[in-house]
Design an enzyme around this catalytic site. Structure first.
Site, PDB file in Angstrom:
ATOM      1  N   THR A 172       2.536  -5.527   4.535  1.00 44.67           N
ATOM      2  CA  THR A 172       3.627  -6.723   4.656  1.00 44.67           C
ATOM      3  C   THR A 172       5.023  -6.455   4.501  1.00 44.67           C
ATOM      4  OG1 THR A 172       3.483  -6.983   2.036  1.00 44.67           O
ATOM      5  CG2 THR A 172       0.937  -8.905   3.234  1.00 44.67           C
ATOM      6  N   THR A 209      -1.156  -6.823  -9.229  1.00 43.69           N
ATOM      7  CA  THR A 209      -0.251  -6.176  -8.163  1.00 43.69           C
ATOM      8  C   THR A 209       0.036  -5.941  -6.980  1.00 43.69           C
ATOM      9  OG1 THR A 209      -1.741  -4.503  -8.313  1.00 43.69           O
ATOM     10  CG2 THR A 209      -0.005  -4.815 -10.515  1.00 43.69           C
ATOM     11  N   ASN A 421      13.746 -11.642   0.430  1.00 44.86           N
ATOM     12  CA  ASN A 421      12.633 -12.780  -0.161  1.00 44.86           C
ATOM     13  C   ASN A 421      13.560 -14.755   0.009  1.00 44.86           C
ATOM     14  OD1 ASN A 421      10.104 -12.055  -1.660  1.00 44.86           O
ATOM     15  ND2 ASN A 421      11.620 -10.996  -2.871  1.00 44.86           N
TER      16      ASN A 421
END
Length: 426
Positions: A172, A209, A421
């Site tokens: 990603t 994770t 983000n």
């Protein structure tokens, strides 16, 4: 033990593939638009600059299998499917997509089952022998049409050289694929273990994770395989953190086809320890790679703790140091601000005499002692700057409270983490 090329296809009997299906591109399309887009993909109209987003790993024969999953109470639909399909300790294939997590969706379970069924039909397997993984944006419906349309092409592309394509497909925000393999000798025969993983952000310990898919040609019982996987995960992925955000989809599964020809490993076998240690070494290598490739990261941050009163205390302290935002930013700025390390040790919740603690900063440039007996000592700031400017930094901590030790893996905290983000979904 030696490191080899090949990733998940290094062990005998495994093939892998990765292709572009357009999962993320179809997220905001109508069903008709998604169907048209999928048709374009079938005819080879792959957008310029697009990366693989659909991976497949397949064994030529049925395998023993095991898995470990996120401890987040909110879990992606693929995890429920994997847990159901692993109840008999068997599996033969794994399909995984990036671009959409298939989490918090009313139809998520149905779509994850459909992905498994599509692969099973193409490869003439039972649906229950196919495991599923998804990663990406949470809360958006998974566009199933591009995935189902791509499965025939994906299965046709399966190759003993396809591990890197599969590793790329599950990325990603990762900047590099994670694709490794190792070989050990058991009963005079070479046994191989391979792995691919993804994980860059939303990474925090306790098996929260990433996606990690492991293969081995070892002959090993399902019970022993499960024990070996949990042993390996404990000191690798469970000692890894990028941002203290616990993901919803994280999955680590392993398939073992027995093609190496060794005597079957059980938990009581002398070979069990050798296999488990090799699996752990491979998982640690993947964990370090994921930490170093953390979102926006410039540096790998490792905390080595020794002299702890117990294993639990050593693990708590190592995790506290690599999770500390203040330590992470100091490492980013190449500032030998060792007091932040002591601060993290103090709130870790471990039994420790802080007046005995020694701390060094270590990199390829050298070692910088900064604290002895819980107090600062004079050091060369310029040397400290040079040591901390390297891309792999170790905080070496000696507690003098006992004989336990642990190691945790993290990264620095940079401006780019916020940029990545701040608009991840859009």
């Amino acid at each position: 033990m030696k490191w080899i090329d090949g990733g998940v296809t290094a062990p005998k009997g495994f093939r892998a593939a990765g292709i572009y299906a357009g999962v993320k591109a179809c997220a905001h399309m109508t069903a008709a638009e998604a169907a048209n887009y999928a048709q374009d993909m079938r005819t080879g109209k792959k957008p310029v600059g697009s990366k693989n987003d659909l991976a497949l790993i397949c064994a030529d024969a049925p395998c023993t299998a095991a898995g470990v999953f996120t401890s987040n109470l909110v879990k992606g639909a693929p995890i429920a499917v994997c847990q159901k399909h692993l109840q008999d300790g068997r599996a033969q294939a794994v399909i995984a997509n990036s671009g959409n997590a298939n989490t918090c969706n009313a139809d998520g379970r149905q779509k994850a089952e459909a992905m498994a069924a599509a692969v099973a039909e193409e490869l003439n397997l039972r649906d229950e022998d196919v495991l599923v993984g998804s990663t990406g944006v949470i809360g958006q419906p998974l566009p199933l049409e591009p995935i189902l349309s791509a499965v025939p092409k994906l299965t046709q592309k399966l190759s003993t050289h396809g591990s890197l394509d599969a590793a790329t497909a599950i990325m990603t925000t990762d900047t590099v694929p994670k694709n490794v393999a190792v070989e050990v000798e058991l009963d005079g025969r070479p046994v191989r273990i391979g792995g691919i993983s993804k994980g860059s952000g939303m990474i925090h310990p306790n098996m929260c994770t990433m996606l990690c898919f492991l293969t081995t040609d070892a002959a090993i019982s399902a019970k022993a395989l499960d024990s070996a996987l949990r042993f390996a995960v404990r000191d690798s992925f469970n000692m890894l953190s990028v941002d203290e955000d616990m993901s919803t989809n994280d999955t680590c599964v392993i398939l073992a086809d027995g093609k190496a020809g060794n005597a079957e490993i059980t938990e009581d076998s002398p070979a069990f320890s050798i296999f488990a240690q090799a699996l752990k070494a491979l998982c640690v290598k993947l964990a370090r790679a994921m930490a170093k490739d953390g979102e926006g990261a410039k540096k790998l941050l490792v905390c080595q703790v020794s002299g702890a009163a117990s294993d639990a205390d050593a693990r708590k302290i190592a995790k506290a140091v690599i999770c500390s935002s203040l330590v992470k930013t100091a490492i980013f700025g190449a500032d030998a601000n060792w007091g932040r390390v002591l601060c993290a040790i103090g709130y870790a919740g471990a039994k420790v005499d802080v007046q005995k603690v020694d701390v060094d900063f270590v990199s390829a440039v050298g070692t910088l002692p900064v604290c002895r007996g819980g107090a600062g000592i004079p050091f060369d700031e310029e040397l400290g700057k040079r040591i901390l400017q390297e891309d792999e930094i170790t905080v070496r901590t000696v507690l003098h409270d006992g004989n336990a030790a642990a190691e945790a893996y993290g990264c620095d905290l940079t401006y780019d983490y916020v940029k990545i983000n701040g608009d991840y979904r859009t």
